[in-house]
Motif scaffolding. Sequence first.
Motif, PDB file in Angstrom:
ATOM      1  N   VAL A 130       0.827  -1.205   0.000  1.00 20.24           N
ATOM      2  CA  VAL A 130       0.000   0.000   0.000  1.00 20.24           C
ATOM      3  C   VAL A 130       0.866   1.262   0.000  1.00 20.24           C
ATOM      4  O   VAL A 130       0.599   2.219  -0.738  1.00 20.24           O
ATOM      5  CB  VAL A 130      -0.985  -0.012   1.187  1.00 20.24           C
ATOM      6  N   VAL A 131       1.911   1.280   0.819  1.00 24.75           N
ATOM      7  CA  VAL A 131       2.795   2.454   0.876  1.00 24.75           C
ATOM      8  C   VAL A 131       3.435   2.706  -0.485  1.00 24.75           C
ATOM      9  O   VAL A 131       3.470   3.847  -0.964  1.00 24.75           O
ATOM     10  CB  VAL A 131       3.873   2.275   1.970  1.00 24.75           C
ATOM     11  N   TYR A 132       3.918   1.662  -1.112  1.00 28.37           N
ATOM     12  CA  TYR A 132       4.583   1.867  -2.399  1.00 28.37           C
ATOM     13  C   TYR A 132       3.612   2.284  -3.500  1.00 28.37           C
ATOM     14  O   TYR A 132       3.993   3.007  -4.419  1.00 28.37           O
ATOM     15  CB  TYR A 132       5.428   0.654  -2.797  1.00 28.37           C
ATOM     16  N   GLU A 133       2.353   1.890  -3.416  1.00 34.41           N
ATOM     17  CA  GLU A 133       1.370   2.397  -4.379  1.00 34.41           C
ATOM     18  C   GLU A 133       1.160   3.892  -4.175  1.00 34.41           C
ATOM     19  O   GLU A 133       1.125   4.666  -5.151  1.00 34.41           O
ATOM     20  CB  GLU A 133       0.038   1.662  -4.262  1.00 34.41           C
ATOM     21  N   ALA A 134       1.019   4.320  -2.935  1.00 35.35           N
ATOM     22  CA  ALA A 134       0.853   5.757  -2.665  1.00 35.35           C
ATOM     23  C   ALA A 134       2.085   6.531  -3.139  1.00 35.35           C
ATOM     24  O   ALA A 134       1.956   7.575  -3.797  1.00 35.35           O
ATOM     25  CB  ALA A 134       0.604   5.997  -1.174  1.00 35.35           C
ATOM     26  N   LEU A 135       3.257   6.029  -2.838  1.00 37.79           N
ATOM     27  CA  LEU A 135       4.488   6.705  -3.252  1.00 37.79           C
ATOM     28  C   LEU A 135       4.660   6.684  -4.770  1.00 37.79           C
ATOM     29  O   LEU A 135       5.140   7.651  -5.365  1.00 37.79           O
ATOM     30  CB  LEU A 135       5.696   6.083  -2.557  1.00 37.79           C
ATOM     31  N   ARG A 136       4.254   5.608  -5.436  1.00 37.62           N
ATOM     32  CA  ARG A 136       4.319   5.537  -6.900  1.00 37.62           C
ATOM     33  C   ARG A 136       3.450   6.633  -7.512  1.00 37.62           C
ATOM     34  O   ARG A 136       3.891   7.334  -8.426  1.00 37.62           O
ATOM     35  CB  ARG A 136       3.856   4.169  -7.397  1.00 37.62           C
ATOM     36  N   GLN A 137       2.246   6.789  -6.979  1.00 40.72           N
ATOM     37  CA  GLN A 137       1.350   7.817  -7.499  1.00 40.72           C
ATOM     38  C   GLN A 137       1.917   9.221  -7.305  1.00 40.72           C
ATOM     39  O   GLN A 137       1.595  10.137  -8.051  1.00 40.72           O
ATOM     40  CB  GLN A 137      -0.030   7.728  -6.851  1.00 40.72           C
ATOM     41  N   GLN A 138       2.777   9.367  -6.311  1.00 36.28           N
ATOM     42  CA  GLN A 138       3.412  10.668  -6.018  1.00 36.28           C
ATOM     43  C   GLN A 138       4.769  10.809  -6.699  1.00 36.28           C
ATOM     44  O   GLN A 138       5.509  11.742  -6.416  1.00 36.28           O
ATOM     45  CB  GLN A 138       3.564  10.832  -4.504  1.00 36.28           C
ATOM     46  N   SER A 139       5.121   9.858  -7.565  1.00 35.89           N
ATOM     47  CA  SER A 139       6.421   9.832  -8.254  1.00 35.89           C
ATOM     48  C   SER A 139       7.582   9.674  -7.280  1.00 35.89           C
ATOM     49  O   SER A 139       8.652  10.254  -7.464  1.00 35.89           O
ATOM     50  CB  SER A 139       6.604  11.069  -9.139  1.00 35.89           C
ATOM     51  N   PHE A 140       7.373   8.912  -6.223  1.00 41.66           N
ATOM     52  CA  PHE A 140       8.407   8.562  -5.245  1.00 41.66           C
ATOM     53  C   PHE A 140       9.170   9.779  -4.716  1.00 41.66           C
ATOM     54  O   PHE A 140      10.385   9.882  -4.867  1.00 41.66           O
ATOM     55  CB  PHE A 140       9.374   7.531  -5.830  1.00 41.66           C
ATOM     56  N   PRO A 141       8.484  10.708  -4.053  1.00 45.18           N
ATOM     57  CA  PRO A 141       9.145  11.930  -3.572  1.00 45.18           C
ATOM     58  C   PRO A 141      10.261  11.631  -2.570  1.00 45.18           C
ATOM     59  O   PRO A 141      10.095  10.873  -1.625  1.00 45.18           O
ATOM     60  CB  PRO A 141       8.007  12.701  -2.890  1.00 45.18           C
ATOM     61  N   GLY A 142      11.418  12.206  -2.809  1.00 45.92           N
ATOM     62  CA  GLY A 142      12.549  12.055  -1.901  1.00 45.92           C
ATOM     63  C   GLY A 142      13.243  10.713  -1.967  1.00 45.92           C
ATOM     64  O   GLY A 142      14.165  10.470  -1.186  1.00 45.92           O
ATOM     65  N   LEU A 143      12.828   9.849  -2.882  1.00 49.65           N
ATOM     66  CA  LEU A 143      13.445   8.527  -3.000  1.00 49.65           C
ATOM     67  C   LEU A 143      14.238   8.437  -4.300  1.00 49.65           C
ATOM     68  O   LEU A 143      13.868   9.036  -5.304  1.00 49.65           O
ATOM     69  CB  LEU A 143      12.364   7.427  -2.973  1.00 49.65           C
ATOM     70  N   THR A 144      15.321   7.694  -4.258  1.00 50.67           N
ATOM     71  CA  THR A 144      16.148   7.520  -5.467  1.00 50.67           C
ATOM     72  C   THR A 144      16.074   6.104  -5.981  1.00 50.67           C
ATOM     73  O   THR A 144      15.686   5.210  -5.280  1.00 50.67           O
ATOM     74  CB  THR A 144      17.623   7.874  -5.178  1.00 50.67           C
TER      75      THR A 144
END
Length: 157
Positions: free
Chosen positions: A143-157
């Motif tokens: 679930v977390v990675y789906e939310a972050l995917r939709q946000q274009s993975f902010p702050g992640l490399t």
Amino acid sequence: MSVHIVLHEPEIPGNTGNIARTCAGTGTYLHLIHPLGFSTEDRMLKRAGCDYWPNVLITHHDSLDAFLVGKNREDLFFVETTGSAPYTTFDYRDPERDYFFVFGKETVGLPASIADEYPDRCLRLPQNNHVRSHNLSNAAAIVVYEALRQQSFPGLT
């Protein structure tokens, strides 16, 4: 905008430790709703979280009601096998919102009253009938990675 994992009365220290590690690696907040089924000094909890605990943004709450005080209904997502829609059908992109993904106890899930009070805020992870539910730490990561995917993975490399 922030992503939050909320564990309602978690029972298995290894699951909570794994989730803490996911939180540390993604900048996701972790909320623990008491009572916990283990001590926060538990060696399995610490082992699963490895040496990442100092990087976990963690808040403790005395109860589910205490956690819910002041929360915007639209920011809450309750993850249950009986949820009304798959987790991928929700939109997690609004930069002005927080997203709280609330998970229940490993053995019984969330209180039944949640589905009655928040039917439109309950989501599920699709699965077949060979299991009762997904492992808590796996479900949280999905679930977390789906939310972050939709946000274009902010702050992640």
